[in-house]
Design an enzyme around this catalytic site. Structure first.
Site, PDB file in Angstrom:
ATOM      1  N   HIS A  43       0.951  -1.215   0.049  1.00 54.13           N
ATOM      2  CA  HIS A  43      -0.027  -0.071   0.083  1.00 54.13           C
ATOM      3  C   HIS A  43       0.863   1.526   0.016  1.00 54.13           C
ATOM      4  O   HIS A  43       1.744   1.401   0.984  1.00 54.13           O
ATOM      5  CB  HIS A  43      -0.855  -0.018   1.355  1.00 54.13           C
ATOM      6  CG  HIS A  43      -1.733  -1.104   1.575  1.00 54.13           C
ATOM      7  ND1 HIS A  43      -1.148  -2.134   2.493  1.00 54.13           N
ATOM      8  CD2 HIS A  43      -2.885  -1.605   0.891  1.00 54.13           C
ATOM      9  CE1 HIS A  43      -2.161  -3.048   2.377  1.00 54.13           C
ATOM     10  NE2 HIS A  43      -3.339  -2.946   1.543  1.00 54.13           N
ATOM     11  N   ASP A  94      -9.246  -1.152   1.565  1.00 46.79           N
ATOM     12  CA  ASP A  94      -9.183  -2.622   2.438  1.00 46.79           C
ATOM     13  C   ASP A  94     -10.849  -2.899   2.362  1.00 46.79           C
ATOM     14  O   ASP A  94     -10.951  -4.068   2.341  1.00 46.79           O
ATOM     15  CB  ASP A  94      -9.005  -2.300   3.826  1.00 46.79           C
ATOM     16  CG  ASP A  94      -7.471  -2.647   4.274  1.00 46.79           C
ATOM     17  OD1 ASP A  94      -6.838  -2.999   3.192  1.00 46.79           O
ATOM     18  OD2 ASP A  94      -6.979  -2.057   5.206  1.00 46.79           O
TER      19      ASP A  94
END
Length: 436
Positions: free
Chosen positions: A330, A363
């Site tokens: 990420h 997410d």
């Protein structure tokens, strides 16, 4: 707590940075050997071995194999029992994931070249996919959606899910997510034994064509070892975030984003790099001020102590150098103009643009998949998507003119390789004769 501080201008930085980002595990050889033994045992004894490991490792003494499978009706009951707002959130996330996955589907290709040969590819879905959903320390209904929904969009014929239920405790959110995602069969087993059962099949658990989904070190090792027998999407390591900040954002937001990654487990990796020393001080202060309010503060502290850092760099170009060295799972661009940095980024699993786009959106509900390459594998792999559940099959149809053009090329190359039957097979088509 005060986070580790590094500075790219320090002479010792390269060594410190290498130690911080080292992914080698001294226990890996032992884990691989243990997993290999489990896989061999499941191949030989099937359900009996799976049941023994489940009883032992998940503390499910006396459980019968029939009790390990969850019915579709039980999944639906879990969904129906959710509070209305919870169900709406789960279904909204699934819809967004499905919508993005639709855009990823591989299209068939058919065209004719100048000689009239028809060339192309047809696309077929995988027939049966295995989904591994974590259990134990944490259960992730979002992972169920991220793995199963793209498979369903791709047209997979049957989705078989496995997820451990330590001491027989079922997570109702996971069951509900399985219902929303359209999981066909669900077994409450986990670990290397579950991966082996999916790869080789047992009396009750069907053999699948591909296994996707994250797990612990034993699951990762098992996926690596069964690859070739089945497909896998990746071998997941500890989750990670790298935040590039120019100092224009809220330091408390940055601290919360570091927490969001660190709370996964003690091995999670959370780092922030910025050329602004005052901003780094402000983030450090925010971490110290806010961490006590976190329900998973102990896990966050352990992760940040072991694998977290605030890094001062010379400028944003220097920050991009670190981004490409880390190839983070990420990447948050907490800067005023994130678009200006995109061209300089070569390696990342997912990029979150600007101050109002936390990694947490990715997410759960942004749409793109949260199953991402970790441990620098973003250098050569990508996020899970509908395309991972599709196969491309080449199609070639030679015309009479095309056969005359292709035959001598194939003959020369085949003879160069010493494969004379290949050459003869190609040459037979050169005259344009017909078998009709």
């Amino acid at each position: 707590m005060s986070m580790r501080r590094l500075d790219t201008a320090d002479a010792a930085f390269d060594a410190q940075f290498a130690a911080l980002t080292d992914r080698d595990s001294p226990e890996q050889t032992e884990i691989d050997a243990r997993v290999a033994a489990i896989i061999a045992d499941v191949r030989e004894r099937g359900d009996e071995a799976v049941l023994e490991y489940t009883r032992e490792l998940d503390r499910r003494d006396g459980v019968a194999f029939d009790a390990l499978e969850i019915s579709r009706e039980r999944m639906q009951r879990a969904l129906d029992a959710l509070a209305a707002d919870d169900r709406a959130a789960l279904e909204a996330a699934a819809e967004r994931i499905a919508s993005f996955a639709e855009s990823q589907k591989i299209a068939p290709v058919r065209y004719h070249d100048d000689d009239g040969n028809e060339l192309g590819q047809i696309v077929r879905p995988i027939e049966r996919a295995g989904i591994y959903a974590p259990g134990g320390k944490a259960a992730y209904p979002s992972s169920v959606l991220m793995n199963a929904v793209p498979a369903k969009v791709a047209g997979v014929g049957e989705i078989v899910m496995v997820s451990p239920a330590p001491e027989g405790v079922l997570n109702e959110w996971v069951l509900a997510a399985a219902a929303v995602a359209g999981v066909d069969r669900f077994f409450t087993i986990g670990g290397a034994q579950a991966v082996a059962a999916l790869a080789y099949g047992t009396e009750h658990i069907p053999e699948v064509d591909k296994i996707v989904g994250p797990g612990n070190a034993y699951v990762a090792s098992a996926k690596r070892q069964v690859f070739g027998r089945v497909g896998i999407e990746s071998v997941a390591g500890p989750s990670e975030v790298l935040i590039v900040a120019d100092g224009t954002g809220d330091p408390e937001w940055a601290a919360l984003d570091l927490f969001a990654q660190a709370e996964h487990d003690e091995m999670a990796r959370a780092m922030l790099v910025s050329p602004d020393a005052d901003y780094l001080d402000a983030v450090d202060a925010a971490v110290e001020r806010l961490i006590a309010d976190q329900p998973r503060a102990a896990i966050i502290r352990a992760a940040l102590d072991g694998h977290g850092a605030l890094i001062r760099c010379a400028d944003l170009d220097d920050a991009l150098r670190l981004v490409n060295a880390i190839a983070p799972e990420h990447l948050e661009l907490a800067v005023a103009d994130p678009d200006a940095l995109l061209d300089g980024i070569r390696h990342a699993g997912a990029i979150f643009m600007g101050h109002r786009t936390p990694e947490a959106f990715g997410d759960y509900c942004a749409g793109p998949n949260h199953v991402l390459p970790t441990g620098r594998t973003a250098r050569f792999s990508s996020a899970l998507g509908a395309y991972d559940f599709q196969k491309r099959i080449s199609v070639v149809s030679a015309s009479e003119a095309g056969a005359r053009r292709l035959a001598p090329i194939a003959v020369r190359l085949a003879e160069g390789e010493g494969l004379h039957a290949h050459a003869a097979s190609a040459a037979a088509r050169a005259g344009g004769g017909s078998t009709d």
